[in-house]
Design an enzyme around this catalytic site. Structure first.
Site, mmCIF file in Angstrom:
data_model
loop_
_atom_site.group_PDB
_atom_site.id
_atom_site.type_symbol
_atom_site.label_atom_id
_atom_site.label_comp_id
_atom_site.label_asym_id
_atom_site.label_seq_id
_atom_site.Cartn_x
_atom_site.Cartn_y
_atom_site.Cartn_z
ATOM 1 N N CYS A 18 -19.287 29.485 -29.172
ATOM 2 C CA CYS A 18 -19.915 30.424 -28.237
ATOM 3 C C CYS A 18 -18.851 31.158 -27.423
ATOM 4 C CB CYS A 18 -20.871 29.692 -27.294
ATOM 5 S SG CYS A 18 -21.634 30.829 -26.101
ATOM 6 N N ASN B 158 -21.065 32.778 -41.622
ATOM 7 C CA ASN B 158 -21.930 33.410 -40.626
ATOM 8 C C ASN B 158 -21.256 34.678 -40.116
ATOM 9 O OD1 ASN B 158 -22.509 32.854 -37.152
ATOM 10 N ND2 ASN B 158 -24.027 33.656 -38.548
ATOM 11 N N ASP C 147 -22.731 39.051 -39.693
ATOM 12 C CA ASP C 147 -23.038 40.355 -40.320
ATOM 13 C C ASP C 147 -23.968 40.298 -41.532
ATOM 14 O OD1 ASP C 147 -21.403 41.393 -38.403
ATOM 15 O OD2 ASP C 147 -19.766 41.938 -39.752
ATOM 16 N N GLY D 160 -28.333 35.072 -38.068
ATOM 17 C CA GLY D 160 -28.694 35.039 -36.664
ATOM 18 C C GLY D 160 -29.463 36.266 -36.239
#
Length: 326
Positions: free
Chosen positions: A102, A204, A206, A228
């Site tokens: 994050c 992960n 795009d 996502g």
């Protein structure tokens, strides 16, 4: 067959990313319906869990129909991570995931999330503390590195595997990039190609179309992909990706009827899980994505975003159902 511990996920699983203020049970419910193979909760502060913070505890809610489901935690203190893992373990998820990716300032400032990328020995210790505190498989989601000069994911992958994680998801950006620029999957591929690495590696960043999902699968050789932002208001992406990978054919766009039905299911569970007031308010961030591309939607959108009445929102959704959408 891709496996995390004893969890079988099929030949090329499509995962739903853990997204703060998005990946709650109502959102996960619709993503599961349309084909997500593995889902994660929003990330949960280890310190918050130990303090018994209400918001952190609410994020532990999981349901049997979501399985397999992982609970994701973050933190920068070994003891807190170990204690939080024991709390998570007691709620019965299928796995525990650690967030080392994050990039948000409020998380990084606490020495957690992507901040840990600057201290690999700490990352190892935190991971070891989690692994030792549960019999569940432990996985990690992280980034390529802190910045362009410290893309250390190849070394990180080896060390975390040695500590005992059972799968690794890599977002193809550094922390400094945040969500800007194009995700670079070449280093993700190098991790996957490393003969020392035997755990599943998921990519992960795009993936926003079935065509890109298949292209990245073939080009980078990952074991699966995590989606996502492309799933927000568009849970259909999971079935579209799976169908395209299996057949090479694009499914037709969801009809207006399907969009309304998915939005309605999301809304109904949001109301029942969060209560009528909060459930209605928090759905507002999803309407634009559910109905993106619909002609003359703006007046209806304004009404959806300003209505405080469940009946009125249902009435507006019924109006949208009557629209023609090509």
């Amino acid at each position: 067959m891709v496996k995390i511990g004893d969890i079988e996920l099929g030949d090329f699983p499509i995962l739903l990313a853990p997204m703060e203020d998005v990946s709650d049970p109502p959102f996960r419910k619709v993503c599961k319906k349309y084909g997500a193979d593995l889902m994660y909760t929003e990330f949960i502060s280890s310190e918050g869990l130990i303090r018994d913070a209400i918001k952190s505890r609410a994020k532990l809610d999981i349901f049997d129909y979501e399985r397999p489901i992982g609970i994701q935690i973050f933190g920068g203190d070994e003891e807190a991570m170990a204690m939080a893992t024991e709390i998570v373990d007691a709620t019965g998820p299928d796995l525990v995931d650690i967030n080392f990716g994050c990039p948000v300032k409020k998380v990084v400032c606490k020495g957690a999330g992507a901040a840990v990328l600057k201290d690999i020995p700490l990352m190892e210790r935190l991971t070891k503390a989690v692994v030792k505190s549960t019999k569940l498989p432990v996985t990690v989601k992280t980034r390529l590195g802190w910045d362009e000069s410290s893309k250390n994911i190849e070394k990180v992958a080896e060390r975390l595997q040695d500590v005992g994680i059972k799968a690794l998801t890599i977002h193809g950006r550094t922390r400094v990039q945040m969500y800007k620029g194009e995700a670079d999957w070449t280093l993700i591929a190098r991790v996957k190609e490393n003969p020392r690495i035997h755990i599943p590696v998921f990519g992960n960043g795009d993936i926003d179309s079935p065509q890109k999902a298949l292209e990245y699968k073939n080009r980078y050789g990952v074991d699966g992909i995590m989606i996502g932002r492309a799933a927000i208001g568009y849970p259909f992406i999971f079935r579209e990706v799976k169908h395209y990978i299996a057949t090479g054919e694009l499914l037709p766009q969801p009809t207006i009827e399907e969009r309304v039905d998915a939005c309605l299911q999301h809304l109904e569970f949001s109301l029942s899980w969060k209560g009528p007031k909060l459930g209605l308010i928090e759905m507002r961030s999803h309407y634009s994505n559910y109905f993106k591309g619909i002609p003359n939607f703006k007046p209806l959108k304004v009404r959806l975003l300003t209505s405080n009445s469940q009946d009125e929102v249902l009435e507006i959704l019924n109006e949208i159902r009557q629209l023609e959408f090509v």
